[in-house]
Design an enzyme around this catalytic site. Sequence first.
Site, PDB file in Angstrom:
ATOM      1  N   THR A  17      -7.948 -29.792   1.306  1.00 22.96           N
ATOM      2  CA  THR A  17      -8.733 -28.934   0.424  1.00 22.96           C
ATOM      3  C   THR A  17      -9.216 -27.676   1.154  1.00 22.96           C
ATOM      4  O   THR A  17      -9.170 -27.591   2.377  1.00 22.96           O
ATOM      5  CB  THR A  17      -9.964 -29.687  -0.124  1.00 22.96           C
ATOM      6  N   ASP A  18      -9.725 -26.735   0.368  1.00 23.14           N
ATOM      7  CA  ASP A  18     -10.323 -25.532   0.942  1.00 23.14           C
ATOM      8  C   ASP A  18     -11.815 -25.771   1.161  1.00 23.14           C
ATOM      9  O   ASP A  18     -12.305 -26.887   0.965  1.00 23.14           O
ATOM     10  CB  ASP A  18     -10.044 -24.322   0.047  1.00 23.14           C
ATOM     11  N   TYR A  19     -12.549 -24.736   1.542  1.00 18.52           N
ATOM     12  CA  TYR A  19     -13.973 -24.870   1.843  1.00 18.52           C
ATOM     13  C   TYR A  19     -14.800 -25.327   0.641  1.00 18.52           C
ATOM     14  O   TYR A  19     -15.886 -25.868   0.793  1.00 18.52           O
ATOM     15  CB  TYR A  19     -14.529 -23.553   2.390  1.00 18.52           C
ATOM     16  N   ALA A  20     -14.271 -25.142  -0.568  1.00 16.52           N
ATOM     17  CA  ALA A  20     -14.989 -25.540  -1.790  1.00 16.52           C
ATOM     18  C   ALA A  20     -14.644 -26.963  -2.222  1.00 16.52           C
ATOM     19  O   ALA A  20     -15.121 -27.434  -3.246  1.00 16.52           O
ATOM     20  CB  ALA A  20     -14.684 -24.561  -2.911  1.00 16.52           C
ATOM     21  N   VAL A  22     -11.628 -27.965  -3.112  1.00 12.52           N
ATOM     22  CA  VAL A  22     -10.532 -27.901  -4.087  1.00 12.52           C
ATOM     23  C   VAL A  22      -9.214 -27.988  -3.319  1.00 12.52           C
ATOM     24  O   VAL A  22      -9.048 -27.361  -2.276  1.00 12.52           O
ATOM     25  CB  VAL A  22     -10.604 -26.585  -4.892  1.00 12.52           C
TER      26      VAL A  22
END
Length: 141
Positions: A17-20, A22
Amino acid sequence: MASNWFEYLVEVFPHQTDYAGVVWHGTYVGWMEEARIGALRSVGVGYDQLVALGFELPVVDLEIRYHQFVHMGDRIKVKNRISGLTKVRIPWEFEIESLDGRQRYVSATTTLVVIDRQTGKIRRQWPPLLNQAIAKLMDLD
């Protein structure tokens, strides 16, 4: 073409996932590859067997549509099946969805060809092992 799909289950880990939180867009392509290899394995063919016979199955086309986000910690399924087989191309269809099937996250298609590892050329005549595997996958009930 059988209407049934081979299903590959996935749990989303933080590194996907990314930093959010997601799922990163390229992660889906890796899951699709894993699901396709799993489908072949389910009918008795390991990808390593095809390589040992001197063949590769590279992706020559990819279309992907993102419908909804998948988040860290989610459990999903990657459904896949062969659709519209030709003498040279192996089109593979994918649906990535929630375990209960109520939420569709991604729909995609890939097209593969059979390559002779030694010459790098497309093979029109496939190894019997692959022909048998494709027949089994397309006849799944």
